[in-house]
Design an enzyme around this catalytic site. Structure first.
Site, short mmCIF file in Angstrom:
data_model
loop_
_atom_site.label_atom_id
_atom_site.label_comp_id
_atom_site.label_asym_id
_atom_site.label_seq_id
_atom_site.Cartn_x
_atom_site.Cartn_y
_atom_site.Cartn_z
N LYS A 190 -0.98 -8.03 11.89
CA LYS A 190 0.51 -8.35 11.83
C LYS A 190 1.39 -7.17 11.25
CE LYS A 190 3.55 -9.53 8.97
NZ LYS A 190 4.64 -8.58 9.61
N GLU A 266 -3.90 -3.12 -0.98
CA GLU A 266 -3.53 -1.86 -1.27
C GLU A 266 -1.96 -1.95 -1.55
OE1 GLU A 266 -5.23 0.92 -1.19
OE2 GLU A 266 -7.06 0.31 -0.40
N CYS A 300 3.09 5.00 -1.06
CA CYS A 300 2.62 4.39 -2.26
C CYS A 300 2.12 5.40 -3.12
CB CYS A 300 1.62 3.21 -1.83
SG CYS A 300 0.41 4.22 -0.67
N GLU A 397 9.07 1.40 -8.69
CA GLU A 397 8.40 2.29 -7.44
C GLU A 397 9.84 2.78 -6.95
OE1 GLU A 397 6.36 0.33 -4.50
OE2 GLU A 397 5.23 2.12 -4.01
P1 NAP Z 1 6.04 -5.74 1.83
O1 NAP Z 1 7.36 -6.36 1.85
O2 NAP Z 1 5.00 -5.92 0.86
O3 NAP Z 1 5.47 -6.03 3.46
C1 NAP Z 1 4.11 -5.58 3.58
C2 NAP Z 1 3.78 -6.44 5.09
O4 NAP Z 1 3.58 -7.69 4.22
C3 NAP Z 1 4.52 -6.62 6.02
O5 NAP Z 1 4.07 -6.51 7.26
C4 NAP Z 1 5.52 -7.96 5.62
O6 NAP Z 1 5.94 -8.31 6.84
C5 NAP Z 1 4.41 -8.68 5.03
N1 NAP Z 1 4.93 -9.87 4.45
C6 NAP Z 1 6.03 -9.88 3.65
N2 NAP Z 1 6.04 -10.97 3.09
C7 NAP Z 1 4.77 -11.90 3.42
C8 NAP Z 1 4.43 -13.19 3.23
N3 NAP Z 1 4.76 -14.09 2.33
N4 NAP Z 1 3.15 -13.57 3.82
C9 NAP Z 1 2.45 -12.62 4.57
N5 NAP Z 1 2.83 -11.35 5.02
C10 NAP Z 1 4.01 -10.78 4.43
O7 NAP Z 1 5.80 -4.08 1.78
P2 NAP Z 1 6.58 -3.13 2.47
O8 NAP Z 1 7.91 -2.82 1.90
O9 NAP Z 1 6.60 -3.02 4.03
O10 NAP Z 1 5.89 -1.73 2.09
C11 NAP Z 1 6.14 -0.84 0.93
C12 NAP Z 1 5.38 -1.34 -0.07
O11 NAP Z 1 3.84 -0.93 0.71
C13 NAP Z 1 5.46 -0.50 -1.23
O12 NAP Z 1 5.26 -1.09 -2.56
C14 NAP Z 1 4.03 0.47 -1.02
O13 NAP Z 1 3.63 1.32 -2.50
C15 NAP Z 1 2.98 -0.32 -0.45
N6 NAP Z 1 2.18 0.52 0.22
C16 NAP Z 1 0.80 0.71 -0.46
C17 NAP Z 1 -0.15 1.26 0.13
C18 NAP Z 1 -1.58 1.56 -0.41
O14 NAP Z 1 -2.31 1.98 0.23
N7 NAP Z 1 -1.56 0.99 -1.68
C19 NAP Z 1 0.17 2.07 1.41
C20 NAP Z 1 1.48 2.11 1.96
C21 NAP Z 1 2.51 1.10 1.17
P3 NAP Z 1 7.65 -8.40 7.38
O15 NAP Z 1 7.63 -6.86 7.51
O16 NAP Z 1 7.85 -9.28 8.34
O17 NAP Z 1 8.31 -8.49 6.10
#
Ligand code: NAP
Length: 493
Positions: A190, A266, A300, A397
């Site tokens: 997804k 991650e 991240c 962040e």
């Molecule tokens: P996010 O809001 O947590 O969303 C990530 C993914 O999770 C999206 O596909 C989102 O879908 C999905 N999601 C949201 N709510 C969910 C739920 N209740 N159940 C299942 N899936 C759900 O994060 P983001 O804003 O896309 O990404 C930014 C974050 O990712 C930052 O905090 C960054 O640090 C972190 N990140 C970490 C790494 C690493 O390797 N450590 C790498 C890249 C990014 P929707 O899009 O449909 O909401």
């Protein structure tokens, strides 16, 4: 409109038109059962690029059915064959890099050069895991008593659920899909609803590369929690690999507890960037530009807090301001643009809010700090000096092009400040003294340290964090272990 501009606009339309906009379930591209779709936006203009299928919980379950059905045959497929599918996909991504970069830039915003760099990085996971597929080994041991033998085998864990964020639309996918394919697992992926197109394109490429039906199923949806929840708690999913925010990761860990699901998480970061008195300041500025401005700060791994020794703080700040203030903002598809828009209005507003909070508490803006007028979610490269430790951005962040600078006098003070966070993904350290480099690297609480370098991403290295930055590692020799289960046979010999 000039001839060049018309040609670019035509190309933009073509790459969008060529992407399948449907769910991919059991090898068939199809609409959601209820026919619903959602819009995908260009963050540099706010205009709608296209619509894609909006899966319902029934669609999600159909994707899991397909993955579960395909699992036995896929697990029995020769490792060489699995590896060669990945290798072919690597070649195809590389050949089509220009079009994929355009697609990624349109849906996510980053400049084309950065999209191309991500594609190289992303494709590398397929090349790496194409080589790992044929190196899944086991163990054979004689018991300590001399009688009896131990046979250890590593087998595909089973159907996986992969959830990816919007900031690296391709690489966060290939980093999971690559090892899952190599290990012999089927999957439901997804992608983030802000950037679903790149993964849909990738699925198309994998199909052409020979991936059998049902091995990779793609579910795009806006009803994320409702569609993902039942999959996570369905016993047929054996592995959840998630990249995204710590907040969502924590919820998913809770849900995963129900089936005692193996998870890789991650999650978020809050990277410190430490510049010691003996550092090569020019090299530190170069590294800071990469650690801060790669992906417009939406990484991240982005440096969030700069701790600079007082002796070199002004020189570092001036040089950083010089570089940051001369960057060109604009649509990522335009020539010469170095800073694209942030991904959406909320993201841009959060960055502005964190800067305003720091300024209200006493930080000085050395460059940037004001939202430009016009369409798109732009925020300028910003440097803040004299930042008080009470500013919210010390703990939160930033996820944008903002560099807050703090000073220190003793190494221990810098390490204490660097570690004073619940995150622990990556830390950057600049020093020319080898002993100090090793001593401080050991003390930094992070899964990765960039020592005199502003980037740690590397398909051949174990990527991941400690503390609330996550669980598990992606890439490197250990990346495939996340998709394998260890079984041992006790033999009475
Ligand atoms: P996010 O809001 O947590 O969303 C990530 C993914 O999770 C999206 O596909 C989102 O879908 C999905 N999601 C949201 N709510 C969910 C739920 N209740 N159940 C299942 N899936 C759900 O994060 P983001 O804003 O896309 O990404 C930014 C974050 O990712 C930052 O905090 C960054 O640090 C972190 N990140 C970490 C790494 C690493 O390797 N450590 C790498 C890249 C990014 P929707 O899009 O449909 O909401």
């Amino acid at each position: 409109m000039s001839t060049d501009a018309r040609a670019t606009a035509d190309r933009e339309r073509r790459v969008i038109a060529e992407v399948p906009k449907k769910l991919l379930i059991g090898g068939r591209a199809r609409d959601a059962f209820d026919g619903k779709t959602f819009e995908v936006e260009d963050p540099s203009t706010g205009e709608i690029l296209c619509e894609v299928a909006d899966a319902s919980p029934d669609d999600g379950m159909a994707a899991l059915d397909a993955a579960a059905k395909a699992q036995p045959d896929w697990a029995a497929t020769a490792p060489r064959e699995r590896g060669e599918i990945l290798r072919r996909a690597f070649e195809m991504i590389t050949e089509q890099a220009d079009d994929i970069a355009m697609l990624m830039t349109l849906e996510m915003g980053k400049p084309l050069a950065e999209s191309k760099a991500e594609i190289t990085y992303a494709a590398e996971f397929f090349r790496w895991f194409s080589e790992e597929a044929v190196r899944i080994s086991g163990e054979w041991k004689v018991n300590a008593t001399g009688s009896g033998r131990v046979l250890v085998m590593r087998q595909p864990i089973g159907p996986c659920l992969l959830i990816t964020p919007w900031n690296f639309p391709l690489a966060m996918g290939t980093r999971k899909i690559g090892p899952a394919i190599a290990a012999g697992c089927t999957m439901v992926i997804k992608p983030a609803s802000l950037t679903p197109l790149t993964i849909l394109k990738l699925a198309d490429i994998l199909g052409e590369a020979g991936l059998p039906e049902g091995v990779l199923n793609v579910v795009t949806t806006k009803s994320t929690g409702k569609v993902m929840g039942p999959l996570i708690t369905d016993g047929r999913i054996r592995k959840l690999s998630f990249t995204g925010s710590t907040e969502v990761g924590q919820k998913l860990i809770e849900q995963s507890a129900q089936q005692v699901l193996k998870t890789s998480m991650e999650l978020g970061g809050n990277a410190p960037f430490v510049v010691c008195a003996d550092a090569d300041v020019d090299a530190a500025v170069e590294g800071a530009m990469l650690a801060k401005m790669r992906n417009i700060g939406e990484a991240c791994t982005a440096a969030n807090r700069f701790y600079v020794h007082v002796d070199v703080a002004e020189e570092f700040t001036e040089k950083l301001v010089d570089r940051m203030s001369s960057m060109t903002l604009g649509r990522g598809v335009d020539e010469g643009v170095e800073v694209g828009p942030l991904v959406e209005a909320d993201q841009r507003d959060k960055v502005a809010e964190l800067v305003d909070d720091a300024v209200q508490k006493g930080a000085k803006i050395r460059t940037g700090g004001e939202i430009p007028s016009g369409a798109g979610y732009f925020y300028p490269p910003t440097v803040l000096a004299d930042v008080p430790t009470s500013a919210r951005l010390v703990k939160e962040e930033i996820f944008g092009p903002v560099a807050p600078i703090f000073t220190f006098t003793e190494d221990e003070e810098a390490i204490r400040a660097a570690n004073d966070t619940e995150f622990g993904l990556v830390s950057y350290l600049y020093t020319r003294d080898l002993q100090r480099a090793i001593r401080l690297s050991e003390k930094l609480e992070a899964g990765m340290v960039g020592l005199n370098q502003g980037m740690v991403s590397n398909a051949g290295a174990p990527f991941g964090g400690v503390k609330q930055s996550g669980l598990g590692r992606e890439g490197g020799d250990v990346g495939i272990d996340e998709y394998l289960e260890v079984k041992y046979v006790a033999m009475n010999v």
